[in-house]
Design a protein around this motif. Sequence first.
Motif, short mmCIF file in Angstrom:
data_model
loop_
_atom_site.label_atom_id
_atom_site.label_comp_id
_atom_site.label_asym_id
_atom_site.label_seq_id
_atom_site.Cartn_x
_atom_site.Cartn_y
_atom_site.Cartn_z
N ASP A 30 0.81 -1.21 0.00
CA ASP A 30 0.00 0.00 0.00
C ASP A 30 0.85 1.27 0.00
O ASP A 30 0.32 2.38 0.00
N TYR A 31 2.19 1.10 0.02
CA TYR A 31 3.11 2.23 0.13
C TYR A 31 4.14 2.23 -0.99
O TYR A 31 4.38 1.22 -1.63
N TYR A 32 4.75 3.37 -1.18
CA TYR A 32 5.90 3.47 -2.07
C TYR A 32 7.13 2.95 -1.33
O TYR A 32 7.23 3.08 -0.10
N CYS A 33 8.09 2.40 -2.05
CA CYS A 33 9.37 2.00 -1.48
C CYS A 33 10.05 3.24 -0.92
O CYS A 33 10.19 4.25 -1.63
N VAL A 34 10.49 3.20 0.34
CA VAL A 34 11.07 4.39 0.96
C VAL A 34 12.38 4.81 0.30
O VAL A 34 12.66 6.00 0.17
N LYS A 35 13.19 3.86 -0.11
CA LYS A 35 14.48 4.18 -0.74
C LYS A 35 14.26 4.80 -2.12
O LYS A 35 14.86 5.82 -2.45
N CYS A 36 13.41 4.21 -2.91
CA CYS A 36 13.10 4.75 -4.24
C CYS A 36 12.45 6.13 -4.12
O CYS A 36 12.75 7.04 -4.89
N TYR A 37 11.56 6.28 -3.16
CA TYR A 37 10.85 7.55 -2.98
C TYR A 37 11.83 8.68 -2.69
O TYR A 37 11.68 9.80 -3.17
N LYS A 38 12.87 8.39 -1.90
CA LYS A 38 13.90 9.40 -1.61
C LYS A 38 14.67 9.79 -2.87
O LYS A 38 15.24 10.86 -2.94
N GLU A 39 14.68 8.89 -3.85
CA GLU A 39 15.36 9.15 -5.13
C GLU A 39 14.37 9.67 -6.18
O GLU A 39 14.64 9.62 -7.37
N ASN A 40 13.20 10.13 -5.74
CA ASN A 40 12.15 10.68 -6.60
C ASN A 40 11.60 9.68 -7.61
O ASN A 40 11.24 10.04 -8.72
N ALA A 45 6.16 -0.66 -2.97
CA ALA A 45 6.88 -1.53 -2.04
C ALA A 45 6.27 -2.93 -2.09
O ALA A 45 5.10 -3.10 -2.43
N GLU A 46 7.08 -3.91 -1.71
CA GLU A 46 6.61 -5.30 -1.69
C GLU A 46 6.74 -5.93 -0.31
O GLU A 46 5.97 -6.83 0.02
N VAL A 47 7.73 -5.48 0.46
CA VAL A 47 7.99 -6.11 1.76
C VAL A 47 8.37 -5.06 2.79
O VAL A 47 8.88 -4.00 2.45
N PHE A 48 8.08 -5.39 4.05
CA PHE A 48 8.62 -4.60 5.16
C PHE A 48 9.96 -5.21 5.54
O PHE A 48 10.11 -6.43 5.57
N TRP A 49 10.95 -4.35 5.83
CA TRP A 49 12.27 -4.86 6.23
C TRP A 49 12.92 -3.85 7.14
O TRP A 49 12.75 -2.66 6.94
N PRO A 50 13.65 -4.18 8.16
CA PRO A 50 13.91 -5.54 8.63
C PRO A 50 12.79 -6.02 9.54
O PRO A 50 12.23 -5.25 10.28
N ILE A 51 12.49 -7.25 9.45
CA ILE A 51 11.52 -7.88 10.36
C ILE A 51 12.34 -8.80 11.27
O ILE A 51 12.40 -10.01 11.07
N ILE A 52 13.03 -8.20 12.19
CA ILE A 52 13.94 -8.94 13.07
C ILE A 52 13.40 -8.96 14.50
O ILE A 52 13.42 -9.98 15.17
N ASP A 53 12.92 -7.81 14.93
CA ASP A 53 12.53 -7.63 16.32
C ASP A 53 11.41 -6.60 16.35
O ASP A 53 11.46 -5.61 15.62
N PRO A 54 10.41 -6.78 17.19
CA PRO A 54 9.31 -5.81 17.25
C PRO A 54 9.77 -4.41 17.68
O PRO A 54 9.10 -3.43 17.39
N ASP A 55 10.92 -4.31 18.35
CA ASP A 55 11.42 -3.02 18.80
C ASP A 55 12.21 -2.27 17.71
O ASP A 55 12.55 -1.12 17.88
#
Length: 82
Positions: A30-40, A45-55
């Motif tokens: 439902d969102y734009y890729c944050v890295k690509c968006y910073k590059e205009n 987006a396809e995935v949330f990352w990192p999914i390592i720890d809830p904190d």
Amino acid sequence: MAIEKNLEKKLGVWRVDKIVGEDKQAFASDYYCVKCYKENKLVQAEVFWPIIDPDIPAYPYCRPCKNKLCLKLILAMGENKN
């Protein structure tokens, strides 16, 4: 901004738009890729990352950006083993 032709709907900008479904879940798609968006670039987006720890906060990325970040992390971990 460059618009990718495969986007059929306007997507949200992470930390600006809050898109939550009826089941109270957010989806990376439902969102734009944050890295690509910073590059205009408007890339879905396809995935949330990192999914390592809830904190540790996760961000929405397109798969190519996520793969580059994973590789960069693995290489950095290998450099610190000296």
